[in-house]
Design an enzyme around this catalytic site. Sequence first.
Site, PDB file in Angstrom:
ATOM      1  N   SER A  42       0.868  -1.181   0.000  1.00 46.96           N
ATOM      2  CA  SER A  42       0.000   0.000   0.000  1.00 46.96           C
ATOM      3  C   SER A  42       0.907   1.234   0.000  1.00 46.96           C
ATOM      4  O   SER A  42       0.944   2.007   0.937  1.00 46.96           O
ATOM      5  CB  SER A  42      -0.918  -0.005   1.220  1.00 46.96           C
ATOM      6  OG  SER A  42      -0.187   0.022   2.414  1.00 46.96           O
ATOM      7  N   HIS A 146      -3.268  -6.005   1.972  1.00 51.07           N
ATOM      8  CA  HIS A 146      -2.387  -7.046   2.505  1.00 51.07           C
ATOM      9  C   HIS A 146      -3.010  -8.440   2.488  1.00 51.07           C
ATOM     10  O   HIS A 146      -2.347  -9.422   2.803  1.00 51.07           O
ATOM     11  CB  HIS A 146      -1.941  -6.708   3.938  1.00 51.07           C
ATOM     12  CG  HIS A 146      -1.051  -5.505   3.994  1.00 51.07           C
ATOM     13  ND1 HIS A 146      -0.700  -4.891   5.167  1.00 51.07           N
ATOM     14  CD2 HIS A 146      -0.437  -4.794   3.008  1.00 51.07           C
ATOM     15  CE1 HIS A 146       0.095  -3.860   4.908  1.00 51.07           C
ATOM     16  NE2 HIS A 146       0.259  -3.780   3.609  1.00 51.07           N
ATOM     17  N   GLU A 155      -5.213  -2.650   8.838  1.00 52.50           N
ATOM     18  CA  GLU A 155      -4.535  -3.250   9.993  1.00 52.50           C
ATOM     19  C   GLU A 155      -5.259  -2.930  11.297  1.00 52.50           C
ATOM     20  O   GLU A 155      -5.544  -1.759  11.570  1.00 52.50           O
ATOM     21  CB  GLU A 155      -3.091  -2.708  10.103  1.00 52.50           C
ATOM     22  CG  GLU A 155      -2.245  -3.038   8.899  1.00 52.50           C
ATOM     23  CD  GLU A 155      -0.923  -2.254   8.851  1.00 52.50           C
ATOM     24  OE1 GLU A 155      -0.433  -1.835   9.921  1.00 52.50           O
ATOM     25  OE2 GLU A 155      -0.425  -2.035   7.740  1.00 52.50           O
ATOM     26  N   GLU A 196       1.613  -9.493   6.535  1.00 51.58           N
ATOM     27  CA  GLU A 196       2.407  -9.179   7.725  1.00 51.58           C
ATOM     28  C   GLU A 196       2.165 -10.165   8.858  1.00 51.58           C
ATOM     29  O   GLU A 196       2.537  -9.909   9.999  1.00 51.58           O
ATOM     30  CB  GLU A 196       2.084  -7.753   8.195  1.00 51.58           C
ATOM     31  CG  GLU A 196       2.457  -6.713   7.154  1.00 51.58           C
ATOM     32  CD  GLU A 196       2.182  -5.280   7.600  1.00 51.58           C
ATOM     33  OE1 GLU A 196       1.617  -5.090   8.706  1.00 51.58           O
ATOM     34  OE2 GLU A 196       2.529  -4.370   6.844  1.00 51.58           O
ATOM     35  N   ASP A 232      -4.474   0.902  11.212  1.00 58.55           N
ATOM     36  CA  ASP A 232      -4.004   1.571  10.003  1.00 58.55           C
ATOM     37  C   ASP A 232      -5.122   1.429   8.984  1.00 58.55           C
ATOM     38  O   ASP A 232      -5.356   0.334   8.450  1.00 58.55           O
ATOM     39  CB  ASP A 232      -2.702   0.952   9.471  1.00 58.55           C
ATOM     40  CG  ASP A 232      -2.211   1.675   8.217  1.00 58.55           C
ATOM     41  OD1 ASP A 232      -2.884   2.643   7.786  1.00 58.55           O
ATOM     42  OD2 ASP A 232      -1.176   1.273   7.667  1.00 58.55           O
ATOM     43  N   GLU A 275      -3.850   5.422  12.000  1.00 59.43           N
ATOM     44  CA  GLU A 275      -2.929   5.786  10.912  1.00 59.43           C
ATOM     45  C   GLU A 275      -3.705   5.955   9.602  1.00 59.43           C
ATOM     46  O   GLU A 275      -4.625   5.172   9.318  1.00 59.43           O
ATOM     47  CB  GLU A 275      -1.896   4.659  10.791  1.00 59.43           C
ATOM     48  CG  GLU A 275      -0.850   4.853   9.720  1.00 59.43           C
ATOM     49  CD  GLU A 275       0.084   3.636   9.658  1.00 59.43           C
ATOM     50  OE1 GLU A 275       0.361   3.011  10.713  1.00 59.43           O
ATOM     51  OE2 GLU A 275       0.526   3.299   8.545  1.00 59.43           O
ATOM     52  N   ASP A 302       1.064   8.345   7.391  1.00 60.22           N
ATOM     53  CA  ASP A 302       2.015   7.436   6.731  1.00 60.22           C
ATOM     54  C   ASP A 302       2.083   7.847   5.257  1.00 60.22           C
ATOM     55  O   ASP A 302       2.994   8.586   4.855  1.00 60.22           O
ATOM     56  CB  ASP A 302       1.544   5.989   6.915  1.00 60.22           C
ATOM     57  CG  ASP A 302       2.285   4.994   6.038  1.00 60.22           C
ATOM     58  OD1 ASP A 302       3.360   5.324   5.524  1.00 60.22           O
ATOM     59  OD2 ASP A 302       1.781   3.852   5.854  1.00 60.22           O
ATOM     60  N   LYS A 327       9.392   5.372   7.686  1.00 58.85           N
ATOM     61  CA  LYS A 327       9.860   4.197   6.943  1.00 58.85           C
ATOM     62  C   LYS A 327      11.045   4.652   6.108  1.00 58.85           C
ATOM     63  O   LYS A 327      10.866   5.392   5.128  1.00 58.85           O
ATOM     64  CB  LYS A 327       8.758   3.707   6.004  1.00 58.85           C
ATOM     65  CG  LYS A 327       7.506   3.163   6.690  1.00 58.85           C
ATOM     66  CD  LYS A 327       6.382   3.047   5.666  1.00 58.85           C
ATOM     67  CE  LYS A 327       5.226   2.191   6.158  1.00 58.85           C
ATOM     68  NZ  LYS A 327       4.044   2.317   5.267  1.00 58.85           N
ATOM     69  N   HIS A 355       8.002  -1.035   9.832  1.00 57.01           N
ATOM     70  CA  HIS A 355       8.350  -2.007   8.789  1.00 57.01           C
ATOM     71  C   HIS A 355       7.528  -1.731   7.528  1.00 57.01           C
ATOM     72  O   HIS A 355       6.710  -0.817   7.485  1.00 57.01           O
ATOM     73  CB  HIS A 355       8.074  -3.436   9.291  1.00 57.01           C
ATOM     74  CG  HIS A 355       6.598  -3.729   9.530  1.00 57.01           C
ATOM     75  ND1 HIS A 355       6.111  -4.993   9.748  1.00 57.01           N
ATOM     76  CD2 HIS A 355       5.489  -2.924   9.598  1.00 57.01           C
ATOM     77  CE1 HIS A 355       4.808  -4.952   9.911  1.00 57.01           C
ATOM     78  NE2 HIS A 355       4.403  -3.717   9.835  1.00 57.01           N
ATOM     79  N   LYS A 378       6.160  -0.129  14.688  1.00 55.46           N
ATOM     80  CA  LYS A 378       5.140  -0.999  14.086  1.00 55.46           C
ATOM     81  C   LYS A 378       5.886  -2.033  13.257  1.00 55.46           C
ATOM     82  O   LYS A 378       6.443  -1.692  12.213  1.00 55.46           O
ATOM     83  CB  LYS A 378       4.197  -0.160  13.224  1.00 55.46           C
ATOM     84  CG  LYS A 378       3.020  -0.973  12.690  1.00 55.46           C
ATOM     85  CD  LYS A 378       2.021  -0.113  11.927  1.00 55.46           C
ATOM     86  CE  LYS A 378       2.395   0.035  10.486  1.00 55.46           C
ATOM     87  NZ  LYS A 378       1.248   0.318   9.588  1.00 55.46           N
TER      88      LYS A 378
HETATM   89  O1  LIG Z   1       0.725   0.826   5.233  1.00 53.55           O
HETATM   90  C1  LIG Z   1       1.649   0.505   6.008  1.00 53.55           C
HETATM   91  O2  LIG Z   1       1.806   1.124   7.036  1.00 53.55           O
HETATM   92  C2  LIG Z   1       2.614  -0.569   5.632  1.00 53.55           C
HETATM   93  C3  LIG Z   1       3.208  -1.342   6.766  1.00 53.55           C
HETATM   94  O3  LIG Z   1       2.271  -1.886   7.638  1.00 53.55           O
HETATM   95  O4  LIG Z   1       2.160  -1.366   4.607  1.00 53.55           O
HETATM   96  P1  LIG Z   1       2.958  -1.305   3.197  1.00 53.55           P
HETATM   97  O5  LIG Z   1       4.363  -1.657   3.493  1.00 53.55           O
HETATM   98  O6  LIG Z   1       2.249  -2.294   2.328  1.00 53.55           O
HETATM   99  O7  LIG Z   1       2.842   0.109   2.695  1.00 53.55           O
HETATM  100 MG   LIG Z   2       0.228   2.629   6.685  1.00 51.18          MG
END
Ligand SMILES: O=C(O)[C@@H](CO)OP(=O)(O)O
Ligand SMILES: [Mg+2]
Length: 401
Positions: A42, A146, A155, A196, A232, A275, A302, A327, A355, A378
């Site tokens: 995502s 996911h 999430e 995950e 999330d 999130e 995020d 990230k 992560h 996270k």
């Molecule tokens: O959206 C998120 O926060 C992440 C990690 O949980 O997912 P992705 O790495 O798929 O962006």
């Molecule tokens: Mg996110």
Amino acid sequence: MTLITDIRLRRILDSRGNATVEADVLTESGGFGRAAAPSGASTGEFEAIELPPNEAIANAREHAVPRLVGEVHAGDQRAVDNTLRAADGTDDFSEIGANSAVAISMATAKAAADVLGAPLYQHLGGAFRGDNFPVPLGNVIGGGEHAADATDIQEFLSAPVGAPSVADAVFANAAVHQEIHDMLIERDTPAGKGDEGAWAPSIDDAEAFEILEEATSTVADEVGFEIKFGLDVAAAEMYDEEEGGYVYSDQVRDTDEQVEYIAELVEEWDLAYVEDPLDENDFEAFADLTEKVGDQTLICGDDLFVTNVSRLEQGIEMDSANSILIKPNQIGSLTDAFDAIELAANNTYDVIVSHRSGETEDTTIAHLAVATDADFIKTGAVGGERTAKLNELIRIADDAA
Ligand SMILES: O=C(O)[C@@H](CO)OP(=O)(O)O
Ligand SMILES: [Mg+2]
């Protein structure tokens, strides 16, 4: 001592079975560091660019490696990362790939720590780090991008905010994950796992909330400390302008309805953390929600911020959130990630190091979280590439004690 003498790049597997970039960095006095790039599903529209690993490796070998080897010291992280930026020459690492860049950046930090004989968190954070540990947010039920045919919200996260130690928190999240498994079986809703490691049952969000509440309170009673939970939403993945807003399985919510809905969820479930409740382009709706419930919960950007200082500056200016997800691969280097963390902390934003859904055994983010006094990390609840980071946190705590 830390002059870089060699950089090797290779393709390795990530947890989804896709190829990713791994870097080895060697220094003059025998220091060695190895790190690998994670990968999102995502992904935010404004993230640095991940190139196909073959291409990222070839381009980094051509443009970045010659500027670093024999030229730059691994101990000077800012110089290393500035060199990566200069070698790339774009704003978003689209020439050498953010995957090559972040792997080299993190491997270099590890090589420097190796020469110094210090744990990575100390090299990055200084001699006085290691007293504070982040609260791990454990993904225990999930869907969205996911997992297919599961919850709309990406999430559902267990948040053991009352845990006396990071190890207690890590075990509590694993216990919540197990408790949910038992509850799903009792309800005759067997489930596989998403990317995950979270359970991905074919249930709606309302049922996921009920299960999570029961599981966290059962485990909280057992362990004797408070376990809250969070989300999330990954709302950018749901947002569809042509459909008129946020597309859920049973309805579409326009922006005002989405703000209202999330605010109600915060109230109803006493959420500790939310999130990406809104689209990544909507700083204003983020600000509306933060005004409504920002004193009760963390509203975290995020995809909104993508670990990018200028986007964070805009968010701070507009009061769009009160926390940021970090990230390193979203922005491409440790220096950029540190700058975002510093800006966030100076503006009383909480910091959550994270992560990606595609991961490796790399443990750099565990050290990054301790080095920067991050409030949360996270990084899943179970599964080898997730426990690699969680177990590293336990080791760091042990080492620092
Ligand atoms: O959206 C998120 O926060 C992440 C990690 O949980 O997912 P992705 O790495 O798929 O962006
Ligand atoms: Mg996110």
